[in-house]
Motif scaffolding. Structure first.
Motif, PDB file in Angstrom:
ATOM      1  N   ILE A 267       0.828  -1.203   0.000  1.00  0.00           N
ATOM      2  CA  ILE A 267       0.000   0.000   0.000  1.00  0.00           C
ATOM      3  C   ILE A 267       0.864   1.256   0.000  1.00  0.00           C
ATOM      4  O   ILE A 267       1.797   1.390   0.794  1.00  0.00           O
ATOM      5  CB  ILE A 267      -0.951   0.018   1.210  1.00  0.00           C
ATOM      6  CG1 ILE A 267      -2.088  -0.987   1.002  1.00  0.00           C
ATOM      7  CG2 ILE A 267      -1.510   1.412   1.469  1.00  0.00           C
ATOM      8  CD1 ILE A 267      -3.022  -1.120   2.189  1.00  0.00           C
ATOM      9  N   ASN A 268       0.532   2.176  -0.911  1.00  0.00           N
ATOM     10  CA  ASN A 268       1.017   3.546  -0.857  1.00  0.00           C
ATOM     11  C   ASN A 268      -0.080   4.427  -0.291  1.00  0.00           C
ATOM     12  O   ASN A 268      -1.270   4.181  -0.539  1.00  0.00           O
ATOM     13  CB  ASN A 268       1.387   4.056  -2.252  1.00  0.00           C
ATOM     14  CG  ASN A 268       2.755   3.584  -2.707  1.00  0.00           C
ATOM     15  OD1 ASN A 268       3.456   2.879  -1.979  1.00  0.00           O
ATOM     16  ND2 ASN A 268       3.139   3.972  -3.907  1.00  0.00           N
ATOM     17  N   GLU A 270      -1.181   8.354  -0.354  1.00  0.00           N
ATOM     18  CA  GLU A 270      -0.976   9.683  -0.907  1.00  0.00           C
ATOM     19  C   GLU A 270      -2.234  10.501  -0.680  1.00  0.00           C
ATOM     20  O   GLU A 270      -3.328  10.102  -1.095  1.00  0.00           O
ATOM     21  CB  GLU A 270      -0.649   9.599  -2.406  1.00  0.00           C
ATOM     22  CG  GLU A 270       0.659   8.889  -2.713  1.00  0.00           C
ATOM     23  CD  GLU A 270       1.003   8.906  -4.194  1.00  0.00           C
ATOM     24  OE1 GLU A 270       0.335   9.667  -4.922  1.00  0.00           O
ATOM     25  OE2 GLU A 270       1.904   8.165  -4.591  1.00  0.00           O
ATOM     26  N   LYS A 273      -5.155   8.712   0.804  1.00  0.00           N
ATOM     27  CA  LYS A 273      -5.841   7.733  -0.023  1.00  0.00           C
ATOM     28  C   LYS A 273      -5.025   6.442  -0.083  1.00  0.00           C
ATOM     29  O   LYS A 273      -3.821   6.466  -0.332  1.00  0.00           O
ATOM     30  CB  LYS A 273      -6.067   8.259  -1.447  1.00  0.00           C
ATOM     31  CG  LYS A 273      -6.981   9.470  -1.512  1.00  0.00           C
ATOM     32  CD  LYS A 273      -8.381   9.154  -0.985  1.00  0.00           C
ATOM     33  CE  LYS A 273      -9.304  10.355  -1.081  1.00  0.00           C
ATOM     34  NZ  LYS A 273     -10.642  10.082  -0.498  1.00  0.00           N
ATOM     35  N   ASP A 275      -3.769   3.141  -1.735  1.00  0.00           N
ATOM     36  CA  ASP A 275      -3.550   2.617  -3.083  1.00  0.00           C
ATOM     37  C   ASP A 275      -2.822   1.286  -2.984  1.00  0.00           C
ATOM     38  O   ASP A 275      -1.640   1.241  -2.652  1.00  0.00           O
ATOM     39  CB  ASP A 275      -2.732   3.604  -3.915  1.00  0.00           C
ATOM     40  CG  ASP A 275      -2.329   3.036  -5.279  1.00  0.00           C
ATOM     41  OD1 ASP A 275      -3.081   2.184  -5.806  1.00  0.00           O
ATOM     42  OD2 ASP A 275      -1.267   3.444  -5.796  1.00  0.00           O
ATOM     43  N   TRP A 277      -0.887  -1.249  -4.650  1.00  0.00           N
ATOM     44  CA  TRP A 277      -0.118  -1.053  -5.878  1.00  0.00           C
ATOM     45  C   TRP A 277       0.208  -2.337  -6.634  1.00  0.00           C
ATOM     46  O   TRP A 277       0.903  -2.300  -7.666  1.00  0.00           O
ATOM     47  CB  TRP A 277       1.175  -0.302  -5.589  1.00  0.00           C
ATOM     48  CG  TRP A 277       2.029  -0.799  -4.451  1.00  0.00           C
ATOM     49  CD1 TRP A 277       2.169  -0.226  -3.232  1.00  0.00           C
ATOM     50  CD2 TRP A 277       2.895  -1.949  -4.433  1.00  0.00           C
ATOM     51  NE1 TRP A 277       3.059  -0.927  -2.446  1.00  0.00           N
ATOM     52  CE2 TRP A 277       3.527  -1.995  -3.158  1.00  0.00           C
ATOM     53  CE3 TRP A 277       3.214  -2.949  -5.359  1.00  0.00           C
ATOM     54  CZ2 TRP A 277       4.425  -3.000  -2.804  1.00  0.00           C
ATOM     55  CZ3 TRP A 277       4.113  -3.957  -5.005  1.00  0.00           C
ATOM     56  CH2 TRP A 277       4.702  -3.973  -3.744  1.00  0.00           C
ATOM     57  N   ASN A 280      -0.277  -2.088 -10.404  1.00  0.00           N
ATOM     58  CA  ASN A 280       0.038  -0.880 -11.171  1.00  0.00           C
ATOM     59  C   ASN A 280       1.355  -1.000 -11.924  1.00  0.00           C
ATOM     60  O   ASN A 280       2.114  -1.959 -11.773  1.00  0.00           O
ATOM     61  CB  ASN A 280      -0.021   0.375 -10.283  1.00  0.00           C
ATOM     62  CG  ASN A 280       1.147   0.499  -9.314  1.00  0.00           C
ATOM     63  OD1 ASN A 280       2.236  -0.046  -9.525  1.00  0.00           O
ATOM     64  ND2 ASN A 280       0.937   1.238  -8.225  1.00  0.00           N
ATOM     65  N   ALA A 521     -10.355  -4.251  -5.380  1.00  0.00           N
ATOM     66  CA  ALA A 521     -10.950  -2.949  -5.063  1.00  0.00           C
ATOM     67  C   ALA A 521     -11.679  -2.985  -3.728  1.00  0.00           C
ATOM     68  O   ALA A 521     -11.648  -2.019  -2.958  1.00  0.00           O
ATOM     69  CB  ALA A 521     -11.908  -2.528  -6.182  1.00  0.00           C
ATOM     70  N   GLU A 524      -9.072  -2.898  -1.014  1.00  0.00           N
ATOM     71  CA  GLU A 524      -8.590  -1.525  -0.886  1.00  0.00           C
ATOM     72  C   GLU A 524      -9.586  -0.672  -0.100  1.00  0.00           C
ATOM     73  O   GLU A 524      -9.200   0.146   0.749  1.00  0.00           O
ATOM     74  CB  GLU A 524      -8.368  -0.940  -2.277  1.00  0.00           C
ATOM     75  CG  GLU A 524      -7.692   0.406  -2.299  1.00  0.00           C
ATOM     76  CD  GLU A 524      -7.338   0.830  -3.712  1.00  0.00           C
ATOM     77  OE1 GLU A 524      -6.220   0.514  -4.165  1.00  0.00           O
ATOM     78  OE2 GLU A 524      -8.181   1.467  -4.378  1.00  0.00           O
ATOM     79  N   LYS A 525     -10.871  -0.876  -0.344  1.00  0.00           N
ATOM     80  CA  LYS A 525     -11.927  -0.138   0.363  1.00  0.00           C
ATOM     81  C   LYS A 525     -11.892  -0.431   1.863  1.00  0.00           C
ATOM     82  O   LYS A 525     -12.039   0.485   2.691  1.00  0.00           O
ATOM     83  CB  LYS A 525     -13.285  -0.516  -0.225  1.00  0.00           C
ATOM     84  CG  LYS A 525     -14.492   0.135   0.455  1.00  0.00           C
ATOM     85  CD  LYS A 525     -15.759  -0.220  -0.314  1.00  0.00           C
ATOM     86  CE  LYS A 525     -17.004   0.310   0.401  1.00  0.00           C
ATOM     87  NZ  LYS A 525     -17.326  -0.484   1.607  1.00  0.00           N
ATOM     88  N   GLN A 528      -9.030   1.363   3.341  1.00  0.00           N
ATOM     89  CA  GLN A 528      -9.301   2.798   3.384  1.00  0.00           C
ATOM     90  C   GLN A 528     -10.201   3.148   4.563  1.00  0.00           C
ATOM     91  O   GLN A 528      -9.944   4.112   5.296  1.00  0.00           O
ATOM     92  CB  GLN A 528      -9.974   3.234   2.075  1.00  0.00           C
ATOM     93  CG  GLN A 528     -10.259   4.734   2.000  1.00  0.00           C
ATOM     94  CD  GLN A 528      -8.999   5.557   1.854  1.00  0.00           C
ATOM     95  OE1 GLN A 528      -8.259   5.399   0.894  1.00  0.00           O
ATOM     96  NE2 GLN A 528      -8.724   6.434   2.815  1.00  0.00           N
TER      97      GLN A 528
END
Length: 536
Positions: A267-268, A270, A273, A275, A277, A280, A521, A524-525, A528
């Motif tokens: 995880i990044n 920024e 938020k 992300d 990765w 990516n 996703a 990630e949620k 978050q």
């Protein structure tokens, strides 16, 4: 570009549960564990240094009338019987508390621990228990583990002081409901929380090369190591770069491509938020770089198959150019050949050393169960090991017999160092996971000057803030585990194939699509949402 950061700011939560445990535990308890629901603090202090139950709030002995506690514990292969260790023999005399350990080998420990709770045949406490967040929350809400926050407040001055000095400790062990069911091993020594980057300085000197500062420099240096018969035996048997088996090589090189390890995952962060990765293009660039190294035999060709013992042995041969490890213990006889260096700068200007563990490093190292009739005394007993004095006893044994003090720091006696695994017979810290503090006052064996210098080379490139994994509630933790079990396995399998060349990078789009189908996703949620709730 990641700018150079100063050490000392680590806002942490805690470590993510990585595997589900056996469910369906019975408990036979009502949840009222005799502590009045106030965080495990019956009686409390009465204005003196003794509680109403006769437990001293400071000083020794802890109790005037001797008591006995039963503790379930893990025994590492290198350890001897706990009853023979001077720490427990001497501490019994000091505290007036005898501990009878139920010793279980590392192999099979998790299964026996699960069975212990499932059968509800509980000891008084679990020492060196390695409880996960999910285990501690599950057994705590079931009433099998008692909440500790009240006991810490009244009977754990050393741990309380550490929690005040490092707020990330409390954040890292407190459930969403505000309870603490397990306490960690605490590491305030930065160099004990990360691997260093060791390079063969004697080879650089022989070739007239500088320490590499970029990924391109590193490629050129590794190529020279491969092609220059550094050991002079006429064979191409040098190992330019090696690492622990599997994904550690990816993690160690990730920072050069702007990839961090926040919240205990890929995880990044920024602008607040999350992300993930893994899918990516920066991750693709990282894997392409490692594929290039592997294809040209600049990376150890056994990196996905060798054992931990084999990796450690390679350090001591002097035939390895670049590797990652916490200490210099495995190459002491040739330590002058190596030096610790900074991470390389990547193609986009990123220069980050992202692999550093939190201050509460070993989550769930100690817990008190609901059958314990002496929770106050038990908390006092364990709190001693969160002082430098108590940690010295735990790690070093008896002064004069096992160690000597030099400038206020304990050092093992030479005759103890001369015997293989001798330290592991006198201390439970060997084998990892013991509930105690590791500070600069008790780390002479793992933090000699060479290691300190290697860590100083990394310090400017550490993340400004390190968030460890959030402590999810049980339902969310299970959801995260279900998602990660499949996603993590897929990422590891495919990353390995990309690195060794078994999978073409033309398939990257399919890799990304599969991650989407696996619901990355949603994962990630969940991260978050947990991050948004953290006290930052």
């Amino acid at each position: 570009m990641y700018m150079r950061k100063q050490w000392g700011k680590y806002a942490l939560a805690t470590m993510i549960v990585t595997g589900l445990i056996a469910s369906g535990c019975s408990n036979g308890n009502s949840g009222d564990n005799g502590n009045g629901g106030n965080g495990g603090n019956p009686g409390g202090a009465n204005g003196s240094n003794s509680s109403e139950g006769g437990v001293k709030t400071d000083g020794f002995p802890i109790v005037e009338t001797p008591i006995t506690l039963k503790m379930f514990t893990r025994v590492a292969p290198v350890n001897g019987p706990f009853k023979d260790m001077p720490v427990f023999q001497d501490y019994e005399k000091l505290s007036n508390i005898k501990v009878e350990f139920i010793e279980t080998p590392t192999d099979g420990f998790a299964e026996k621990k699960n069975l212990l709770f499932a059968s509800n045949e509980l000891p008084d406490a679990i020492f060196r228990s390695g409880l996960s967040q999910l285990e501690s929350i599950r057994y705590g809400t079931a009433g099998q583990l008692i909440p500790l926050e009240g006991l810490i407040e009244e009977y754990a001055p050393n741990l309380k002081s550490l929690m005040e000095q490092y707020p990330e400790i409390r954040a890292g062990i407190t459930t969403p409901e505000g309870h603490i069911y397990a306490i960690p091993g605490i590491v305030t020594l930065g160099s004990a929380r990360t691997d260093k980057r060791w390079i063969n300085q004697s080879w650089l000197d022989k070739l007239g090369l500088n320490v590499p500062t970029t990924t391109d420099d590193l490629y050129n240096v590794l190529t020279a190591f491969r092609d220059s018969d550094m050991n002079g035996n006429g064979q191409a048997d040098e190992i330019p770069l090696t690492a622990r088996v599997g994904m550690p090589i990816v993690n160690q090189m990730a920072g050069a491509f702007g990839l961090d390890s926040q919240l205990g995952y890929n995880i990044n962060l920024e602008d607040d938020k999350v992300d993930i990765w893994s899918g990516n293009d920066r991750h693709k660039e990282l894997l392409m770089y490692l594929n290039k190294l592997y294809k040209e035999k600049l990376i150890d060709q056994e990196i996905f198959s060798h054992t931990e013992a084999q990796f450690l042995a390679k350090q001591g041969t002097g035939n390895t150019g670049y590797f990652f490890d916490q200490t210099n213990n495995n190459f002491l006889s040739i330590q002058d050949q190596y030096v610790g260096i900074a991470p390389p700068e990547g193609p986009h200007g990123d220069r980050l050393h992202s692999q550093i563990l939190p201050v509460p490093r070993d989550y769930g190292a100690f817990a008190i169960t609901s059958v314990n009739k002496h929770p106050e005394a038990t908390m006092r007993w364990i709190d001693y090991f969160y002082s430098d004095e108590g940690s010295t006893l735990l790690r070093f044994g008896r002064e004069g017999e096992h160690y000597e003090m030099k400038d206020g720091i304990p050092y093992y006696k030479e005759e103890l160092l001369a015997v293989a695994e001798a330290q592991a017979k006198i201390t439970p810290y060997a084998g990892g996971g013991a509930p105690h503090i590791i500070s600069d006052k008790v780390a002479s064996f793992i933090n000699p000057p060479q290691v300190q210098e290697a860590f100083e080379a990394l310090e400017p490139y550490l993340p400004e803030i390190r968030y460890a994994s959030p402590m999810f509630d049980e339902a969310t933790a299970q959801q995260v585990n279900i998602l990660r079990n499949d996603i993590d396995k897929y990422i590891e399998e495919q990353s390995t194939k990309f690195i060794v060349g078994a999978l073409s990078f033309d398939k990257w789009g399919e890799f990304q699509s599969t991650l989407e189908k696996m619901n990355v996703a949603e994962l990630e949620k969940l991260y978050q949402e947990a991050y948004d709730k953290m006290d930052k």
